[in-house]
Design a protein around this motif. Structure first.
Motif, PDB file in Angstrom:
ATOM      1  N   ASP A   1       0.842  -1.196   0.000  1.00  0.00           N
ATOM      2  CA  ASP A   1       0.000   0.000   0.000  1.00  0.00           C
ATOM      3  C   ASP A   1       0.878   1.247   0.000  1.00  0.00           C
ATOM      4  O   ASP A   1       1.510   1.597   1.000  1.00  0.00           O
TER       5      ASP A   1
ATOM      6  N   GLY B   1      -0.450   4.252  -0.871  1.00  0.00           N
ATOM      7  CA  GLY B   1      -1.398   5.363  -0.931  1.00  0.00           C
ATOM      8  C   GLY B   1      -1.061   6.473   0.044  1.00  0.00           C
ATOM      9  O   GLY B   1      -0.196   6.345   0.920  1.00  0.00           O
ATOM     10  N   GLN B   2      -1.766   7.582  -0.123  1.00  0.00           N
ATOM     11  CA  GLN B   2      -1.563   8.740   0.750  1.00  0.00           C
ATOM     12  C   GLN B   2      -2.238   8.510   2.102  1.00  0.00           C
ATOM     13  O   GLN B   2      -3.260   7.824   2.188  1.00  0.00           O
TER      14      GLN B   2
ATOM     15  N   TYR C   1      -7.031   7.847   5.742  1.00  0.00           N
ATOM     16  CA  TYR C   1      -6.767   6.420   5.917  1.00  0.00           C
ATOM     17  C   TYR C   1      -6.919   6.026   7.379  1.00  0.00           C
ATOM     18  O   TYR C   1      -6.456   6.741   8.280  1.00  0.00           O
TER      19      TYR C   1
ATOM     20  N   ASP D   1      -6.264   0.295  -1.403  1.00  0.00           N
ATOM     21  CA  ASP D   1      -7.033   0.917  -2.482  1.00  0.00           C
ATOM     22  C   ASP D   1      -6.734   0.282  -3.839  1.00  0.00           C
ATOM     23  O   ASP D   1      -7.624   0.074  -4.648  1.00  0.00           O
ATOM     24  N   ASP D   2      -5.445   0.018  -4.101  1.00  0.00           N
ATOM     25  CA  ASP D   2      -5.037  -0.451  -5.420  1.00  0.00           C
ATOM     26  C   ASP D   2      -4.542  -1.887  -5.365  1.00  0.00           C
ATOM     27  O   ASP D   2      -3.880  -2.291  -4.407  1.00  0.00           O
TER      28      ASP D   2
ATOM     29  N   SER E   1      -3.684   4.172 -11.660  1.00  0.00           N
ATOM     30  CA  SER E   1      -4.206   4.996 -10.567  1.00  0.00           C
ATOM     31  C   SER E   1      -3.091   5.900 -10.060  1.00  0.00           C
ATOM     32  O   SER E   1      -1.994   5.427  -9.729  1.00  0.00           O
ATOM     33  N   CYS E   2      -3.375   7.209 -10.015  1.00  0.00           N
ATOM     34  CA  CYS E   2      -2.411   8.189  -9.515  1.00  0.00           C
ATOM     35  C   CYS E   2      -3.082   9.047  -8.440  1.00  0.00           C
ATOM     36  O   CYS E   2      -4.207   9.512  -8.641  1.00  0.00           O
ATOM     37  N   TYR E   3      -2.394   9.235  -7.320  1.00  0.00           N
ATOM     38  CA  TYR E   3      -2.967  10.027  -6.227  1.00  0.00           C
ATOM     39  C   TYR E   3      -2.662  11.517  -6.385  1.00  0.00           C
ATOM     40  O   TYR E   3      -3.439  12.371  -5.977  1.00  0.00           O
ATOM     41  N   ASP E   4      -1.512  11.842  -6.953  1.00  0.00           N
ATOM     42  CA  ASP E   4      -1.084  13.232  -7.064  1.00  0.00           C
ATOM     43  C   ASP E   4      -0.784  13.578  -8.507  1.00  0.00           C
ATOM     44  O   ASP E   4      -0.568  12.692  -9.351  1.00  0.00           O
TER      45      ASP E   4
ATOM     46  N   GLU F   1       4.209   7.654  -7.697  1.00  0.00           N
ATOM     47  CA  GLU F   1       3.563   6.584  -6.931  1.00  0.00           C
ATOM     48  C   GLU F   1       2.341   6.020  -7.652  1.00  0.00           C
ATOM     49  O   GLU F   1       1.534   5.324  -7.047  1.00  0.00           O
ATOM     50  N   CYS F   2       2.232   6.309  -8.949  1.00  0.00           N
ATOM     51  CA  CYS F   2       1.128   5.752  -9.728  1.00  0.00           C
ATOM     52  C   CYS F   2       1.237   4.224  -9.764  1.00  0.00           C
ATOM     53  O   CYS F   2       2.325   3.668  -9.903  1.00  0.00           O
TER      54      CYS F   2
END
Length: 438
Positions: free
Chosen positions: A62, A64-65, A69, A76-77, A233-236, A249-250
Motif C-alpha cells: 500500500d 497510498g496517501q 486512511y 485501495d489499489d 491509478s495516480c494520487y497526485d 507513486e502511480c
C-alpha cells in the motif's frame, strides 16, 4: 427382478403419454436451468492451475496517501508502482518473479495481403512463461540476458503467428510493431486459461478475457516508453515526461512471485515486510499498512471473480428446480393414483409393500433417465445461447465431463426424491378396499 421392473417402467411411459411427457418436460427444464447455471459457476470458480496455485502469489504493497486512511482499511489499489515492481523483480524473493502491464502495438506485416492492424498483449519478465506454464508451439521465451538488456524480442500467440506467417515456424523472423523491429523468439500454442487469473486487472473482460496476442520484455517496453493498455491509478499530479511517471507513486503494474513450496509463504511475507520498512525510511509507504500476499485461489476470491450475483443466480436456479420437483410430485401422485386397483390386486396375490415400493421407484428412475437426456440437450442449448451473448461468456459457457455426469445424476436423484412420496402413498393401498370396488 430389477430388469423386469425397469422394463415395466419403460412400458409405463406409454400408458399415459400426455402425463408422462409433462413429467419428463417439467423435470428436464428444472435440471437444464440448474445445470446450465451450475456449469458456468463451476467454470468460473475452478482452480486454473491446481498443482501450483498455493505457490503463486500476488504481493500488495500500500503506497497510498495517509489522508483519510484508517488502520484496517482495505488497500485501495491491486497494482504496484514502477519502483516497487522493479525492486521486486531485481530481488531474490521466491524462485521466480514477473511484472506485467498491458500494451497495444500497431503491426506492419511484411505480407502485402494484410494491412496494418493493432494487437494487444503484455509487457512482462521472462519468468512469466514458466511461472504460468504457457505452452510453446515453436521456440521459447526470452533469456534473462534479454530481460536485463531490454532486447527487442517478441513471443506471439498461435492465432497471431498464423495470421502473420501461416502454418510455418516464424522463429527468427523479424516483424515491425509500434515502429520497432522485433525478432520472434517463440510462438505459444493454444492457451486458454479460465479464469485468467494472471491478468484480471486492466483487461476488458477481467478474468474471462481472450488470450493475449503477443508478449515482449518488460524492460523493452520501458526502454521504448510504450503507452499502457490497462488501468492506472495516480494520487497526485505528476510532472511531465515518462521518467517522472516512472518515479511517481502511480500504480499500473501487476506483480507475481512463485515460491518453491507453499511453506515458503512465511519467508516471502517476511521479505515484503522488511522491504516496506526500508521504503518507509526513504519517506515512502506513509500509511504503514500491512503488506498482503494472495495465492491464486485467494486472489480470485479477493478480486470477486465469482460475485454474489453469480451465486444468487445458482440459488435461484436450484429454487426453480425445487419448484419443478413439486410439480413432478403432483404429476406422479396423479399417475400412481389411477393404478390403485393394480396395486390392490398385486397385494392380494402376495406382493409385499417393499416390492411395490421398489417397482414404482424404479419406474420413477426411468422418468429421471429420460428427463436427464432431455435436460442435457436443453442445457447444451441454453449454454450455446449464453455463449452467443459475448466472447467472455464463450469461455465459461461450456460443459465438461464432470457437469455431464452431474446432469444425469441430478436428473435421476431429482426424480427419485420426487417419487418418494407418491411411491409411499401407492404402498398404502388396502387390497380389500380395491378388490371390493372392482
Amino acid at each position: 427382478m430389477f430388469q423386469y421392473y425397469f422394463l415395466l417402467g419403460v412400458r409405463s411411459l406409454r400408458r399415459n403419454p400426455a402425463l408422462t411427457a409433462l413429467m419428463v418436460l417439467t423435470l428436464a427444464i428444472g435440471v437444464a436451468a440448474s445445470v446450465a447455471t451450475l456449469t458456468i459457476l463451476h467454470v468460473m470458480s475452478g482452480d486454473p492451475i491446481p498443482h501450483k496455485s498455493d505457490r503463486l502469489f500476488v504481493p500488495l504493497i500500500d503506497n497510498g496517501q495517509p489522508e483519510n486512511y484508517k488502520p484496517g482499511d482495505d488497500i485501495d489499489d491491486r497494482q504496484m508502482s514502477y519502483r516497487d515492481a522493479t525492486n521486486i523483480l531485481n530481488s531474490k524473493a521466491g524462485e521466480r518473479r514477473t511484472a506485467i502491464f498491458g500494451i497495444s502495438l500497431a503491426f506492419e506485416p511484411a505480407r502485402k495481403d494484410i494491412g496494418a492492424f493493432n494487437a494487444a498483449g503484455l509487457a512482462t519478465a521472462g519468468d512469466f512463461f514458466n511461472m504460468f506454464e504457457a505452452p510453446f508451439r515453436y521456440g521459447q521465451g526470452w533469456s534473462p540476458a534479454d530481460d536485463k538488456s531490454g532486447a527487442d524480442v517478441i513471443v506471439l500467440s498461435r492465432e497471431l503467428a498464423e495470421k502473420l506467417y501461416g502454418d510455418t515456424d516464424p522463429v527468427g523472423q523479424r516483424i515491425t510493431a509500434g515502429g520497432i523491429q522485433f525478432q520472434v523468439v517463440g510462438v505459444l500454442d493454444k492457451w486458454s486459461v479460465v479464469p485468467r487469473y494472471h491478468r484480471i486487472i486492466g483487461s476488458n473482460d477481467g478474468a474471462f478475457s481472450e488470450e493475449d496476442e503477443m508478449f515482449i520484455p518488460f524492460s523493452s517496453a520501458i526502454r521504448h516508453e510504450m503507452q499502457r493498455n490497462g488501468s492506472t491509478s495516480c494520487y497526485d499530479d505528476i510532472a511531465p515526461g515518462f521518467q517522472a511517471f516512472l518515479d511517481s507513486e502511480c500504480t499500473w503494474i501487476q506483480a507475481w512471485i512463485e515460491t518453491r513450496s507453499a511453506s515458503d509463504r512465511a519467508e516471502l511475507q517476511s521479505f515484503l515486510d522488511s522491504y516496506a520498512i526500508e521504503q518507509r525510511k526513504l519517506g515512502r509507504l506513509k500509511r504503514a499498512a500491512p503488506n498482503k500476499l494472495y495465492n491464486v485461489r485467494e486472489w480470485l476470491d479477493y478480486m470477486k471473480v465469482v460475485g454474489n450475483d453469480n451465486k444468487l443466480s445458482a440459488w435461484l436456479a436450484f429454487g426453480f428446480l425445487a419448484l419443478c420437483l413439486v410439480n413432478t410430485i403432483g404429476l406422479l401422485l396423479a399417475k400412481f393414483s389411477v393404478r390403485a386397483a393394480e396395486v390392490g390386486i398385486r397385494r392380494a396375490l402376495g406382493a409385499s409393500r417393499r416390492e411395490i415400493f421398489t417397482q414404482f421407484l424404479i419406474e420413477t428412475t426411468v422418468v429421471g433417465l429420460v428427463g436427464g437426456v432431455l435436460g442435457l440437450l436443453l442445457a447444451f442449448g441454453a449454454l450455446a445461447l449464453i455463449a452467443m451473448q459475448s466472447k467472455a461468456l464463450t469461455l465459461v459457457a461450456h460443459m465438461d465431463w464432470i457437469m455431464l455426469l452431474t446432469t444425469f445424476g441430478l436428473a435421476v436423484l431429482s426424480a427419485i426424491l420426487a417419487g418418494l412420496l407418491p411411491t409411499w402413498r401407492a404402498c398404502q393401498v388396502t387390497p380389500a378396499l380395491q378388490l371390493k370396488s372392482q
